[in-house]
Write an enzyme that holds these catalytic residues in place. Structure first.
Site, PDB file in Angstrom:
ATOM      1  N   HIS A   1      46.143   0.411  60.702  1.00 11.22           N
ATOM      2  CA  HIS A   1      46.065   1.375  61.796  1.00 11.22           C
ATOM      3  C   HIS A   1      47.211   2.366  61.659  1.00 11.22           C
ATOM      4  CE1 HIS A   1      43.606  -1.574  64.452  1.00 11.22           C
ATOM      5  NE2 HIS A   1      42.811  -0.747  63.795  1.00 11.22           N
TER       6      HIS A   1
ATOM      7  N   THR B   1      41.030   2.327  52.997  1.00 10.14           N
ATOM      8  CA  THR B   1      40.460   3.440  53.729  1.00 10.14           C
ATOM      9  C   THR B   1      41.245   4.691  53.332  1.00 10.14           C
ATOM     10  OG1 THR B   1      41.852   2.766  55.581  1.00 10.14           O
ATOM     11  CG2 THR B   1      39.540   2.096  55.653  1.00 10.14           C
TER      12      THR B   1
ATOM     13  N   THR C   1      45.073   5.550  54.606  1.00  7.19           N
ATOM     14  CA  THR C   1      45.943   4.469  54.131  1.00  7.19           C
ATOM     15  C   THR C   1      46.097   4.547  52.612  1.00  7.19           C
ATOM     16  OG1 THR C   1      45.283   3.047  55.977  1.00  7.19           O
ATOM     17  CG2 THR C   1      46.254   1.963  54.056  1.00  7.19           C
TER      18      THR C   1
ATOM     19  N   SER D   1      37.999   7.367  56.054  1.00 13.81           N
ATOM     20  CA  SER D   1      38.990   6.808  56.966  1.00 13.81           C
ATOM     21  C   SER D   1      38.262   5.850  57.913  1.00 13.81           C
ATOM     22  CB  SER D   1      39.718   7.915  57.734  1.00 13.81           C
ATOM     23  OG  SER D   1      38.820   8.610  58.551  1.00 13.81           O
ATOM     24  N   GLY D   2      39.032   4.958  58.542  1.00 11.96           N
ATOM     25  CA  GLY D   2      38.425   3.929  59.392  1.00 11.96           C
ATOM     26  C   GLY D   2      37.467   4.463  60.441  1.00 11.96           C
TER      27      GLY D   2
ATOM     28  N   ASP E   1      36.139   1.366  57.339  1.00 13.23           N
ATOM     29  CA  ASP E   1      36.219  -0.076  57.575  1.00 13.23           C
ATOM     30  C   ASP E   1      34.890  -0.740  57.224  1.00 13.23           C
ATOM     31  OD1 ASP E   1      38.779   0.374  58.646  1.00 13.23           O
ATOM     32  OD2 ASP E   1      38.039   0.424  60.705  1.00 13.23           O
TER      33      ASP E   1
ATOM     34  N   ASP F   1      47.319  -2.614  64.860  1.00 12.69           N
ATOM     35  CA  ASP F   1      48.247  -2.277  65.936  1.00 12.69           C
ATOM     36  C   ASP F   1      47.703  -2.917  67.210  1.00 12.69           C
ATOM     37  OD1 ASP F   1      49.845  -1.214  67.885  1.00 12.69           O
ATOM     38  OD2 ASP F   1      49.322   0.877  67.483  1.00 12.69           O
TER      39      ASP F   1
ATOM     40  N   ARG G   1      35.036 -10.104  61.429  1.00 13.41           N
ATOM     41  CA  ARG G   1      33.896 -11.029  61.451  1.00 13.41           C
ATOM     42  C   ARG G   1      33.377 -11.301  60.054  1.00 13.41           C
ATOM     43  NH1 ARG G   1      28.909 -10.234  61.233  1.00 13.41           N
ATOM     44  NH2 ARG G   1      27.273 -11.472  62.131  1.00 13.41           N
TER      45      ARG G   1
END
Length: 128
Positions: A9, A35, A38, A55-56, A61, A81, A97
């Site tokens: 994050h 991602t 990052t 990006s996320g 993700d 975060d 998950r």
């Protein structure tokens, strides 16, 4: 080859960069995925070669989650975060998950990230 996903994050990206720099000798022997934002930070600050995705919040993700589902990710380091609400929290939960469903070791903080890197290092030494 050990395949590792690195995600963080916004408020954790520099922590991940410092961590990756500390463990660069291990990470440079892995196939790394991240991602977009990052990954850019890790490339610039640490000099690691990384395959990046969106990006996320734009689906990165989930792209990494898809790699995990297909068996192409061995470890995930996802520095979260816990004090800031994330607009893409359902995507974050989906990655966590997927790691649980497919029994993929997952670190969400620096303490567990170090434990995972020690395991990666052991795996790499066994491959020699």
């Amino acid at each position: 080859m050990v395949n590792v996903a690195l995600i963080a994050h916004d408020k954790k990206k520099l922590d991940l960069a410092m961590f990756a720099k500390e463990w660069k000798d291990v990470f440079k022997n892995c196939k790394l995925y991240a991602t977009n934002t990052t990954g850019k930070i890790l490339k610039e600050k640490v000099g690691l070669e990384i395959q990046t995705f969106e990006s996320g919040p734009l689906g990165g993700d989930l792209q990494i989650g898809a790699l995990a589902v297909s068996g192409r990710i061995d470890f995930v380091i996802f520095l979260r975060d816990p004090l800031t609400a994330q607009p893409h929290e359902p995507d974050v939960s989906a990655v966590l998950r997927i790691c649980d469903v497919h029994n993929i070791p997952l670190a969400t903080n620096l303490a567990t990230a170090e434990a995972i890197v020690l395991e990666i290092q052991k795996k790499l030494n066994n491959q020699k």
